[in-house]
Design an enzyme around this catalytic site. Structure first.
Site, PDB file in Angstrom:
ATOM      1  N   ASP A 198     -15.040  61.014 144.352  1.00 27.27           N
ATOM      2  CA  ASP A 198     -15.341  59.823 144.637  1.00 27.27           C
ATOM      3  C   ASP A 198     -15.038  58.921 143.227  1.00 27.27           C
ATOM      4  O   ASP A 198     -14.043  59.145 142.855  1.00 27.27           O
ATOM      5  CB  ASP A 198     -16.700  59.623 145.168  1.00 27.27           C
ATOM      6  CG  ASP A 198     -16.854  58.407 145.921  1.00 27.27           C
ATOM      7  OD1 ASP A 198     -16.794  57.234 145.814  1.00 27.27           O
ATOM      8  OD2 ASP A 198     -17.138  58.771 147.336  1.00 27.27           O
ATOM      9  N   HIS A 228     -20.973  54.286 144.899  1.00 25.52           N
ATOM     10  CA  HIS A 228     -20.566  55.183 145.921  1.00 25.52           C
ATOM     11  C   HIS A 228     -20.755  56.562 145.739  1.00 25.52           C
ATOM     12  O   HIS A 228     -21.566  57.328 146.362  1.00 25.52           O
ATOM     13  CB  HIS A 228     -19.250  54.720 146.495  1.00 25.52           C
ATOM     14  CG  HIS A 228     -19.200  55.167 148.022  1.00 25.52           C
ATOM     15  ND1 HIS A 228     -18.309  56.267 148.198  1.00 25.52           N
ATOM     16  CD2 HIS A 228     -19.394  54.752 149.182  1.00 25.52           C
ATOM     17  CE1 HIS A 228     -17.849  56.304 149.592  1.00 25.52           C
ATOM     18  NE2 HIS A 228     -18.685  55.196 149.922  1.00 25.52           N
ATOM     19  N   SER A 277     -19.431  57.252 155.407  1.00 24.28           N
ATOM     20  CA  SER A 277     -19.864  57.741 154.022  1.00 24.28           C
ATOM     21  C   SER A 277     -21.111  58.313 153.883  1.00 24.28           C
ATOM     22  O   SER A 277     -21.187  59.130 153.105  1.00 24.28           O
ATOM     23  CB  SER A 277     -19.702  56.323 153.062  1.00 24.28           C
ATOM     24  OG  SER A 277     -18.111  56.054 152.760  1.00 24.28           O
TER      25      SER A 277
END
Length: 787
Positions: free
Chosen positions: A153, A194, A368
């Protein structure tokens, strides 16, 4: 307070602005970077030497024998390919392949809402068979200890108080900055949060009074920072292949644009990294790649157009809302294997996890959030049995996922009796059931692939039309190395031209009647590129038999299209995978089939083949006991029956009809009453006699009609000629027209002259009259009656 609809619209506007910004930067064409991926034999010293001699900067190894070069005299981003910069390098004998890297658009698959907070961790402690049974797995002693998970990520906050105890530097790297530290880049918007959020879902420490509890709270967690910069093929490959003997599970919550019009997937190096991972990773047991299925639902996207979730190597995970509904962002496709919980509408709770700047959030969303939950559950199963292969894990997920309480209209039952949906895969993951299966699991047999090819015949598809094409499969059962009897993944490889790609729909139906939607319409996809050898994958045939007729349907909307070629890749095993036993097939003297299968010729079938019917027979439990039990088997139908029950035929084979006594007799009236029909030679003789008789009758009728017409035409001709000659000799007072004499005709036929002057009202008489014109100087023409 904002309404949930308004919140959704605000988020889409933010997404749209982000995509528009990317579109302005990248445009429609490729964007070339100043990096090259180079395949060089001989090792790193030779690669470094070649880089220096040809004006490149050596950046390190991507994977064994593949290296990353940079050229500072090339723009960091350019629309132009810099061929001249690597022309001399490509001539070096040690250089086997090189490619200037292209910046690829990759978006993080999460959604943010400004909704009120709800009690934490609802998805782990719901009870009443509504949660994923993670707490039950914990109670059995499985918390992920000894399993290593890496989040691919934008980096992870390795010093976060809820992560630092489980942080694993060997599972981490910064591919963007090419250093060992995956710490995210901080800015005012906390853009790079994230990866930290995904990491907390997997392995946030338990019992420390800080933030949340990870699903596998004793697992080791690492992060690869690779989304905070140009995402090239080399960047993806380097991330996917990072330390594969140490990392067990790679979790990825990103992919190509979920805009409803993109078709994209892994390029050459990333494809090689996937293949190397499943064949060599984890000491040959295979790396486990967990992938978020995508958030393009509102854009009408299909994850079948995403080559990462559509790969047989990835375990594709979708989302379910708190109340079991399909989330508004969810994409439906046939490659999704299972689901975990995530966010939904405005009144449904979201996911709690660690956040950037050592904080916590209850607002993690989208697929996600689903993929890391799945990675944590898989870590629990892997702790229960570290010997599981990447395929074992997929089998366990399929066998334990629960469709109950998930609301979708497309649930079907496949040929093995398993419920499956394009939205939820085989259902909600069940951590407790997975660890139970893992504890008593026997590795599945070797994977085979049977390739079936269609004839190269293009088929045009009309507007609002469709084509259906078939492939017959024998499962390659005559080829030991490729034999596939029991299916896992199925790929349809399609090449198709279309004036508007989004108007195309595709469906694949298996010999068991299971119909997968390979591609749904995408209203935003106006591309005329079509599909070029694109692999559409379905998991819906898992466990079915491979043999029989496969049907591909291609439906066309308001566009022109043409199906050029298609083929099938059938992945699976020659013998039936059976957990907890060393038997490779079923034997009625040893064991029974599952409750929904029938035994026939040492194999179990979900339904009896044509010519057989299901029945229960008594069998002794063992050689020394008088006790008996019932065994579900397939028994043979009477002769010439296509289908039957225990007492009578229900339908007959071709050439036979069902009689009043429910037996099959030959279907010709001359043989009624013969219940056993004729042998093959008798049938051939009957058909020959009938064919010769029909041909003789047709020929006789033709000769008769032809003769009648010839007699009629001859009589008509004689009548016309007599009438014309008689009329010429009659009185001139009759109303007649005059045609010029022969010398004035100048070679024109009598018919042409007569027609041009309007002298002949019946053109049929002109041909008959032209023969007489040579014998007279002036000829008078009259109307000639038709025959």
């Amino acid at each position: 307070m904002r309404c949930s609809i308004c919140a959704d619209e605000t988020e889409e506007d933010e997404d749209s602005r982000a995509r528009n910004s990317l579109a302005q930067e990248f445009g429609d064409g490729p964007v070339y970077t100043h990096n090259w991926a180079v395949h060089i034999e001989g090792g790193a010293p030779i690669a470094e030497d070649l880089a220096e001699r040809h004006g490149f900067i050596y950046l390190g190894e991507i994977m064994p024998d593949y290296y990353n070069f940079r050229h500072n005299h090339v723009a960091k981003r350019s629309a132009e390919h810099s061929y001249h910069m690597h022309e001399t390098l490509s001539q070096e004998p040690m250089v086997k392949w090189l490619e200037q890297q292209v910046a690829k658009r990759r978006v993080k698959r999460d959604k943010q809402f400004n909704d009120p907070k709800w009690p934490r961790m609802w998805y782990l402690r719901r009870g009443v068979n509504l949660d994923m049974n993670v707490m039950h797995a914990w109670e059995k002693g499985f918390t992920g200890k000894g399993v290593v998970v890496s989040i691919l990520d934008d980096g992870i906050e390795k010093d976060h108080p809820d992560l630092k105890r489980n942080y694993d530097p060997e599972a981490s790297y910064d591919v963007n900055s090419m250093d060992p530290d995956p710490q995210p880049r901080y800015d005012y918007s906390n853009e790079n949060r994230h990866g930290t959020r995904c990491a907390g879902e997997v392995a946030a420490e338990a019992g420390n009074g800080i933030c949340s509890v990870g699903v596998a709270y004793n697992a080791s967690i690492g992060g690869v920072r690779m989304l905070d910069g140009d995402v090239t093929d080399a960047v993806e490959a380097s991330s996917l292949g990072r330390n594969p003997q140490h990392i067990d599970i790679y979790s990825a919550s990103w992919g190509p644009d979920d805009d409803g019009k993109t078709v994209d997937g892994p390029a050459a190096l990333a494809r090689k990294a996937f293949a190397d991972g499943i064949s060599k990773g984890r000491q040959g047991r295979g790396s486990i790649f967990v992938w978020a299925s995508g958030n393009g639902g509102r854009s009408g996207d299909s994850c079948s157009c995403d080559g990462y979730t559509n790969s047989i190597y990835t375990l594709s995970i979708s989302s379910a809302t708190e109340h079991g509904y399909i989330p508004w962002y969810s994409e439906a496709c046939s490659s999704t294997l299972a689901s975990t919980y995530s966010s939904g509408s405005g009144n449904e709770r979201q996911i709690v996890t660690t956040d950037l700047r050592k904080s916590c959030t209850e607002l993690h969303t989208g697929t996600s959030a689903s993929a890391p939950l799945a990675a944590g559950i898989i870590a629990l199963a892997l702790q229960a049995n570290p010997s599981l292969t990447w395929r074992d894990m997929q089998h366990i997920v399929v066998m334990t996922a629960r469709p109950a309480n998930l609301k979708a209209e497309d649930w079907i039952t496949n040929g093995m009796g398993r419920r499956v949906s394009h939205h939820f895969g085989f259902g909600l993951m069940d951590a407790s059931a997975m660890v139970d299966k893992a504890l008593n699991w026997t590795n599945v047999p070797e994977q085979h692939v049977c390739k079936l090819y269609s004839l190269p015949a293009s088929k045009g598809i009309l507007i609002n039309g469709k084509v259906e094409v078939m492939l017959e499969s024998d499962g390659c059962l005559g080829d030991y190395n490729n034999a596939v009897r029991y299916l896992e993944h199925v790929e349809a490889i399609v090449t198709l031209e279309a004036s508007r790609r989004g108007e195309i729909e595709m469906f694949l139906t298996s010999p068991h009647g299971t119909r997968s939607t390979l591609l749904a319409k995408r209203s935003r996809d106006s591309s005329h590129d079509g599909f070029n050898n694109w692999a559409f994958m379905t998991t819906h045939n898992w466990g079915e038999l491979s043999t029989g007729t496969w049907k591909l349907e291609v439906h066309n909307g308001l566009a022109s299209s043409e199906l050029k070629t298609w083929s099938l890749n059938l992945y699976g095993t020659a013998t039936r995978p059976q957990e907890g036993s060393q038997h490779t097939h079923y034997n009625p003297e040893q064991e029974k089939c599952p409750s929904y299968e029938y035994w026939l010729n040492d194999f179990c079938y979900s339904r009896c083949p044509d010519g057989f019917y299901p029945a229960n027979v008594s069998t002794s439990d063992n050689a020394t006991s008088n006790s008996t039990s019932l065994l579900a088997v397939c028994l043979s139908c009477p002769e010439f029956c296509n289908s039957c029950n225990a007492s009578s035929c229900l339908s007959c084979n071709n050439g036979y009809v069902l009689s009043n006594t429910s037996t099959c007799i030959v279907g010709h009236s001359s043989f009624e009453g013969h219940e056993h029909g004729l042998d093959t030679n008798d049938h051939r003789l009957v058909f020959v006699v009938i064919a010769v008789s029909v041909c003789f009758a047709a020929l006789s009728l033709f000769i008769l009609i032809f003769g009648i017409l010839q007699v009629k035409d001859g009589e008509c001709l004689r009548r016309k000629q007599h009438y014309i000659r008689a009329s010429v000799k009659e009185d001139d007072s009759l109303d007649r027209m005059v045609i010029p004499n022969k010398d004035a005709i100048n070679g024109l036929s009598a018919e042409m002259v007569a027609q041009r002057q309007g002298l002949l009202e019946d053109s049929d008489s002109a041909n008959e009259f032209s023969a007489d014109i040579t014998d007279i100087e002036t000829t008078k023409v009259v109307k000639v009656p038709k025959c």
